[in-house]
Design an enzyme around this catalytic site. Structure first.
Site, PDB file in Angstrom:
ATOM      1  N   CYS A  49      58.938 -52.526-108.703  1.00 46.20           N
ATOM      2  CA  CYS A  49      57.620 -53.057-109.033  1.00 46.20           C
ATOM      3  C   CYS A  49      56.700 -51.934-109.475  1.00 46.20           C
ATOM      4  O   CYS A  49      57.071 -50.757-109.457  1.00 46.20           O
ATOM      5  CB  CYS A  49      57.018 -53.797-107.835  1.00 46.20           C
ATOM      6  SG  CYS A  49      56.635 -52.708-106.445  1.00 46.20           S
ATOM      7  N   CYS A  91      56.180 -49.068-107.114  1.00 47.89           N
ATOM      8  CA  CYS A  91      57.276 -48.089-107.099  1.00 47.89           C
ATOM      9  C   CYS A  91      57.084 -47.049-108.202  1.00 47.89           C
ATOM     10  O   CYS A  91      57.080 -45.838-107.953  1.00 47.89           O
ATOM     11  CB  CYS A  91      58.619 -48.785-107.293  1.00 47.89           C
ATOM     12  SG  CYS A  91      58.982 -50.109-106.144  1.00 47.89           S
ATOM     13  N   ASP A 104      45.627 -42.390-149.263  1.00 49.59           N
ATOM     14  CA  ASP A 104      45.830 -41.357-150.273  1.00 49.59           C
ATOM     15  C   ASP A 104      46.269 -42.048-151.565  1.00 49.59           C
ATOM     16  O   ASP A 104      46.890 -43.118-151.525  1.00 49.59           O
ATOM     17  CB  ASP A 104      46.898 -40.375-149.802  1.00 49.59           C
ATOM     18  CG  ASP A 104      47.191 -39.313-150.844  1.00 49.59           C
ATOM     19  OD1 ASP A 104      46.251 -38.642-151.264  1.00 49.59           O
ATOM     20  OD2 ASP A 104      48.375 -39.192-151.231  1.00 49.59           O
ATOM     21  N   ASP A 135      51.749 -39.481-147.418  1.00 48.69           N
ATOM     22  CA  ASP A 135      53.190 -39.277-147.518  1.00 48.69           C
ATOM     23  C   ASP A 135      53.773 -38.473-146.369  1.00 48.69           C
ATOM     24  O   ASP A 135      54.973 -38.239-146.319  1.00 48.69           O
ATOM     25  CB  ASP A 135      53.553 -38.634-148.860  1.00 48.69           C
ATOM     26  CG  ASP A 135      52.941 -37.247-149.020  1.00 48.69           C
ATOM     27  OD1 ASP A 135      52.424 -36.706-148.032  1.00 48.69           O
ATOM     28  OD2 ASP A 135      53.000 -36.714-150.144  1.00 48.69           O
ATOM     29  N   ASP A 177      49.736 -34.661-146.858  1.00 43.34           N
ATOM     30  CA  ASP A 177      48.586 -35.210-146.155  1.00 43.34           C
ATOM     31  C   ASP A 177      48.665 -34.992-144.649  1.00 43.34           C
ATOM     32  O   ASP A 177      47.920 -35.620-143.891  1.00 43.34           O
ATOM     33  CB  ASP A 177      48.467 -36.711-146.441  1.00 43.34           C
ATOM     34  CG  ASP A 177      48.329 -37.000-147.922  1.00 43.34           C
ATOM     35  OD1 ASP A 177      47.446 -36.412-148.543  1.00 43.34           O
ATOM     36  OD2 ASP A 177      49.106 -37.805-148.440  1.00 43.34           O
TER      37      ASP A 177
END
Length: 789
Positions: free
Chosen positions: A20, A23, A475, A674, A678
């Site tokens: 759970c 835990c 871009d 790309d 960039d």
């Protein structure tokens, strides 16, 4: 004062025994507080801990010991395993977990059904002569059973009522011990381990609730006079213990089955790699295991076969189905020089290709690795569940104690029995499992869904952040446009030779990596122009290039570069503006300090770009075009694409500044580029989206990688994020509201006004299916539409 970044290492450690959110939260807090640990993410779904640490200050072995100190099992995976091996190992573990839980649930359910039948004559015997009779039973489910099932049983199997009820008590005790000792044993061993480490989790609630019911039943079995002398029926709760364990195990089994479905997409990717490859060895075609293929091997692929490894086509031609990796529905034509990806399907022709990237470096392996990392990552919204789960179990135990005391003090009839039943119901109905699964299951399904559409999302944080985006910056070159420009015009000033000018320009541009330079070089080669060597080549970032060709000083680039070189562009300025108005990029040429010519380069709008941008607008997003091109060209491209706002003539560092400016306005910015040129702007943006090519999926700067160059992937990523966040919030809401409503009802707040009580058996059923509902809700993302809305 200089600072040196501490070295970082990363390790993923399998963790056993987590059930759970309490835990996973306990393990995570233990790791995060260790000296030398940079970050830790404990994933309840994958049952592992991913830790970033300083190897000079802490070792992986110390991390394992820290996890063990919290009461959970942990082992280092010593052997080097590929992403495929790791996925296969995870599939085996999940399959075995489901089979084990299913067996235990089936055994427990049979035992519980038998226990219910045998409880009827026992209750009939113990309730007779006691004030209240059947109506005095504290468990409303058992009261209903005595009213509805008991008469039916008396008519069908009357002989069981003739047997001394103490015989059935012995049988019930035996059944209960068997179920608790085998099927439900892990609840008690894990609860004890948590207790020894001064903590509590879901197992604690189950162990305390069923353990209390079992001990109470033992007393009623062996010392019934303690109850009868006070006018109370010595009721036993063996059938409640059986049903609680059975229903919780059934819920766990259904949950395990559903969790396996969250990994369907990843499992399908891992299964794409064929086991063998047909290679050319000593001029003979030989089938070898795919692991034995070496870089440089010639691989033969026939129609209908799956391509075994990455490579480059040498001969032949075909159409290849790459949809399972890129989401592209149409087969892609392949010929000599084309790249092919391992795991894709050859549809039509036969071809031979040279194997290139193999093993962990292959495209498929990198995608599987990226997805595994993403699915094991953490979304920030998970912090809310973690904060609650950290105190949840102790609070529930406290509520159960208050419930017991309240019922015991305020109930006029059978206070001990009613107090005990209400307290057990509170313990059983409260479960933090659903909170621990609410976010990870959605992340796993969403990243798998995205990968199926060619959208690779690098983790839960990126997935969540994408939904907050309100500005998308695009871009131009290679993003909004095709990125494959061609020369459309070449004009020279009077007195210059066209081919000579083209030769000088192409020779110079051969040293540049810019797409416009490639277009000019390709144009010169098609026209048969001889290219010369260049001396003193210099790239003028965002402006052009300069150098010396055949003894002539050559400058090629924008009007800004010409101005820096004191070149008068007036003779060709009108023509340059006319080209720009058509969306073409004008490139000036200067030779030996004077204007020599003008080249027009066209980079056409990418197919589907206008429709994709319209889709982004429909989603309420602002779209900005960002380019280093001149203003007139940018304006023309923006107009063609349907973009209202553009920023032109920006250098790479200017792109970063533009993103910062938008962020300063309070915008959440996604930058689409790309992934190479960039990279700074992608890293600066709140969400970096890198346009991939199907073979380049490791764009490090991007938070999201689009396997296809089409822009509809941008809206798809954002739409997926929005739907996923909605699902996460639904999961957390129901996980929280379930306990907010369920615990008070179990405690009996509705009893004074409506006489409504909840049975421990019904509470166990509700608890078991709460986590199943969360996983099932997440699985709906597998069919979620990613269309812009």
């Amino acid at each position: 004062m200089s600072t040196t970044k501490a070295p970082e290492a990363k390790v993923t450690i399998p963790v056993e025994g987590m059930t759970c959110a309490a835990c996973s939260g306990r393990v995570q807090r233990a790791l995060e507080t260790m000296e030398g640990v940079g970050s830790a993410n404990v994933n309840l779904m994958l049952k592992n801990a991913t830790v970033v640490f300083d190897p000079e200050r802490v070792s992986p072995e110390a991390l394992v010991e820290r996890i063990r100190s919290t009461g959970y099992g942990a082992e280092l995976v010593l052997e080097e395993r590929s992403a495929f091996d790791e996925q296969e190992a995870q599939d085996r573990v999940q399959a075995e977990e489901f089979r084990t839980l299913a067996r235990k649930a089936a055994f427990s359910l049979v035992a519980a059904a038998l226990g219910m039948v045998l409880s009827m004559p026992v209750m009939a015997a113990t309730a007779s002569g006691v004030h209240g009779g059947h109506a005095g039973l504290a468990d409303p489910f058992m009261r209903w059973s005595m009213r509805v099932i008991d008469p039916w049983l008396r008519g069908v199997v009357p002989w069981i009522y003739a047997v001394d009820h103490r015989v059935w008590l012995a049988v019930l005790l035996t059944l209960t011990v068997a179920v608790m000792g085998w099927a439900g044993r892990h609840f008690y061993t894990r609860a004890w381990a948590a207790f020894r480490h001064r903590s509590a989790d879901m197992n604690t609630l189950v162990a305390v609730g069923t353990g209390a019911a079992f001990v109470y039943s033992l007393v009623a079995t062996f010392v019934p006079e303690l109850f009868s002398r006070h006018g109370l029926a010595p009721d036993v709760y063996y059938e409640a213990v059986l049903f609680i364990i059975a229903l919780i195990l059934l819920g766990n089994a259904l949950e395990a089955r559903a969790k396996r479905q969250t990994s369907t997409a990843l499992r399908a990717l891992a299964d794409l790699q064929p086991p063998t490859a047909r290679v050319l060895r000593d001029e003979q075609e030989v089938d070898v295991p795919v692991e034995e293929v070496r870089a440089g091997d010639v691989v033969i692929v026939r129609p209908g076969e799956r391509i075994p490894v990455d490579g480059e086509v040498l001969s032949g031609a075909s159409a290849v189905d790459e949809s399972m990796l890129t989401g592209e529905s149409l087969p892609v034509e392949k010929g000599p020089g084309a790249k092919v990806i391992g795991g894709t399907i050859n549809r039509t022709g036969s071809f031979r290709y040279r194997a290139t990237t193999l093993g962990a470096d292959s495209v498929l392996a990198r995608i599987v690795r990226l997805m595994r990392d993403a699915q094991g990552s953490r979304a920030p919204i998970q912090n809310l569940a973690d904060r609650i789960s950290a105190v949840f179990v102790p609070v529930v135990i406290a509520i159960a104690l208050v419930t017991f005391a309240t019922w015991y003090l305020l109930t006029p009839t059978a206070p001990l029995i009613r107090a005990f039943a209400a307290a057990v119901t509170v313990l059983i109905i409260a479960c933090p499992c659903a909170m621990g699964l609410a976010v990870p299951t959605a992340v796993m399904v969403a990243t798998g869904r995205g990968a199926g559409q060619g959208i690779l999302i690098k983790g839960g944080e990126a997935l969540q952040r994408a939904g907050d985006v309100d500005v998308v910056v695009l871009d131009k070159t290679g993003t909004v446009t095709e990125g494959r420009p061609t020369v459309t015009e070449l004009e020279v000033v009077e007195g210059d030779d066209e081919l000579r000018v083209l030769g000088l320009v192409a020779s110079l541009e051969r040293g540049s990596e810019h797409p416009l330079a490639d277009a000019i070089v390709e144009h010169a080669r098609r026209r048969g122009v001889r290219l010369a060597e260049v001396e003193g080549f210099a790239s003028q970032t965002g402006r052009g290039a300069t150098g010396v060709v055949d003894g002539s000083a050559v400058a090629v680039g924008s009007a800004r570069l010409m101005k820096e070189w004191a070149i008068d562009v007036m003779p060709l300025r009108d023509r340059a503006e006319a080209l720009a108005a058509l969306g073409r990029t004008p490139v000036y040429v200067a030779v030996d300090g004077r204007l020599a010519g003008l080249i027009g380069v066209a980079d056409p709008l990418r197919a589907g770009a206008r429709e994709a941008i319209a889709g982004l607008k429909r989603m309420g997003l602002s779209v900005v075009l960002l380019t280093g091109d001149n203003r007139r060209t940018a304006e023309a491209i923006a107009r063609q694409a349907g973009i209202d706002r553009f920023v032109a003539e920006v250098l790479p560092e200017g792109k970063v500044e533009e993103v910062k400016r938008l962020q300063a306005e309070g915008k959440v910015v996604a930058m689409v580029g790309d992934g190479i040129n960039d990279a700074p702007a992608l890293a600066q943006a709140d969400l970096g989206i890198a346009i991939g090519t199907g073979t380049d999926i490791a764009a490090e700067a991007g938070d999201v990688v689009l396997m296809r160059p089409e822009l509809d992937g941008v809206s798809g990523a954002i739409a997926l994020s929005r739907r996923t966040m909605r699902t996460m919030k639904q999961n957390l809401f129901w996980a929280f509201i379930y306990n907010v409503i369920g615990i008070p009802v179990a405690a009996g707040v509705l009893y004074p006004a409506f006489g409504l009580l909840l049975s421990p058996i019904l509470a166990s059923a509700a608890m078991a299916f709460s986590s199943v509902s969360v996983v099932t809700n997440s699985l709906r993302l597998r069919r979620a539409s990613l269309a812009a809305v």
